[in-house]
Design an enzyme around this catalytic site. Sequence first.
Site, PDB file in Angstrom:
ATOM      1  N   ASN A  47      10.949   6.529  -3.186  1.00  0.00           N
ATOM      2  CA  ASN A  47       9.908   6.788  -4.179  1.00  0.00           C
ATOM      3  C   ASN A  47      10.487   7.646  -5.304  1.00  0.00           C
ATOM      4  O   ASN A  47      11.348   8.513  -5.087  1.00  0.00           O
ATOM      5  CB  ASN A  47       8.656   7.419  -3.555  1.00  0.00           C
ATOM      6  CG  ASN A  47       8.897   8.668  -2.752  1.00  0.00           C
ATOM      7  OD1 ASN A  47       9.972   8.877  -2.210  1.00  0.00           O
ATOM      8  ND2 ASN A  47       7.891   9.511  -2.658  1.00  0.00           N
ATOM      9  N   ILE A  48      10.018   7.355  -6.506  1.00  0.00           N
ATOM     10  CA  ILE A  48      10.485   8.063  -7.704  1.00  0.00           C
ATOM     11  C   ILE A  48       9.239   8.551  -8.439  1.00  0.00           C
ATOM     12  O   ILE A  48       8.512   7.747  -9.035  1.00  0.00           O
ATOM     13  CB  ILE A  48      11.328   7.131  -8.605  1.00  0.00           C
ATOM     14  CG1 ILE A  48      12.488   6.517  -7.808  1.00  0.00           C
ATOM     15  CG2 ILE A  48      11.837   7.902  -9.822  1.00  0.00           C
ATOM     16  CD1 ILE A  48      13.228   5.403  -8.553  1.00  0.00           C
ATOM     17  N   GLU A  49       8.986   9.847  -8.332  1.00  0.00           N
ATOM     18  CA  GLU A  49       7.756  10.380  -8.925  1.00  0.00           C
ATOM     19  C   GLU A  49       7.962  10.719 -10.394  1.00  0.00           C
ATOM     20  O   GLU A  49       9.083  10.711 -10.919  1.00  0.00           O
ATOM     21  CB  GLU A  49       7.302  11.609  -8.116  1.00  0.00           C
ATOM     22  CG  GLU A  49       6.959  11.214  -6.689  1.00  0.00           C
ATOM     23  CD  GLU A  49       6.315  12.308  -5.874  1.00  0.00           C
ATOM     24  OE1 GLU A  49       6.396  13.497  -6.265  1.00  0.00           O
ATOM     25  OE2 GLU A  49       5.726  11.967  -4.821  1.00  0.00           O
ATOM     26  N   CYS A  58       6.573   3.655  -5.791  1.00  0.00           N
ATOM     27  CA  CYS A  58       6.762   3.821  -4.351  1.00  0.00           C
ATOM     28  C   CYS A  58       8.116   3.264  -3.914  1.00  0.00           C
ATOM     29  O   CYS A  58       8.711   2.413  -4.594  1.00  0.00           O
ATOM     30  CB  CYS A  58       5.689   3.071  -3.576  1.00  0.00           C
ATOM     31  SG  CYS A  58       4.024   3.700  -3.780  1.00  0.00           S
ATOM     32  N   GLU A  60       8.808   1.175  -1.549  1.00  0.00           N
ATOM     33  CA  GLU A  60       8.796  -0.270  -1.287  1.00  0.00           C
ATOM     34  C   GLU A  60       9.018  -1.056  -2.572  1.00  0.00           C
ATOM     35  O   GLU A  60       9.768  -2.022  -2.616  1.00  0.00           O
ATOM     36  CB  GLU A  60       7.456  -0.694  -0.673  1.00  0.00           C
ATOM     37  CG  GLU A  60       7.150  -0.068   0.674  1.00  0.00           C
ATOM     38  CD  GLU A  60       6.401   1.253   0.566  1.00  0.00           C
ATOM     39  OE1 GLU A  60       6.684   2.047  -0.357  1.00  0.00           O
ATOM     40  OE2 GLU A  60       5.532   1.483   1.423  1.00  0.00           O
ATOM     41  N   CYS A  90       1.263   1.304   0.625  1.00  0.00           N
ATOM     42  CA  CYS A  90      -0.014   1.421  -0.096  1.00  0.00           C
ATOM     43  C   CYS A  90      -0.486   0.031  -0.529  1.00  0.00           C
ATOM     44  O   CYS A  90       0.253  -0.965  -0.431  1.00  0.00           O
ATOM     45  CB  CYS A  90       0.141   2.341  -1.313  1.00  0.00           C
ATOM     46  SG  CYS A  90       0.958   1.550  -2.716  1.00  0.00           S
ATOM     47  N   CYS A  93       1.690  -1.831  -3.157  1.00  0.00           N
ATOM     48  CA  CYS A  93       2.943  -2.347  -2.574  1.00  0.00           C
ATOM     49  C   CYS A  93       2.679  -3.577  -1.700  1.00  0.00           C
ATOM     50  O   CYS A  93       3.472  -4.515  -1.689  1.00  0.00           O
ATOM     51  CB  CYS A  93       3.653  -1.261  -1.771  1.00  0.00           C
ATOM     52  SG  CYS A  93       4.349   0.021  -2.827  1.00  0.00           S
TER      53      CYS A  93
END
Length: 132
Positions: A47-49, A58, A60, A90, A93
């Site tokens: 995940n890359i916020e 996310c 995935e 989620c 995804c």
Amino acid sequence: MENYEISDEELIKHAMNAREKAYSPYSKFSVGAAILTEDNQIFEGCNIENATFGATICAERTAVSKAVSEGYRSFKKIAVIAKGDYCYPCGICRQVLAEFCDVDKFEVICANEKGEYRKHKLLELIPYTFKL
Ligand code: THU
């Protein structure tokens, strides 16, 4: 190599490896995923916020984006792992995964911190899937 099958455990190890790369300074919830293509290539994603929160991607979808952008569009299974309990993809995804697979065949391996896992067909996670 043609009949060589990547095991669920092996795919989870790749997801664990991906989780190490997670950029999650806001939620502090690191997630790793690893997706297996029909021809046994593995793509890892984390995940890359983002400070806007909404621009977060996310793990995935990072894995799927890496694979598709390298020319792979057929997949067998994905493993997902976070911290603590079993990690389930989620809704967004699930829909993105459904774009690239037969939902009654593609497997989603949801692992917990100990590496224990539950396996589902994607159809179980997204019944009555929207497809154009
Ligand atoms: N997250 C994922 O990477 N995959 C999931 O299946 C659920 C949520 C991430 C998004 C965000 O960076 C953090 O987990 C908390 O929601």
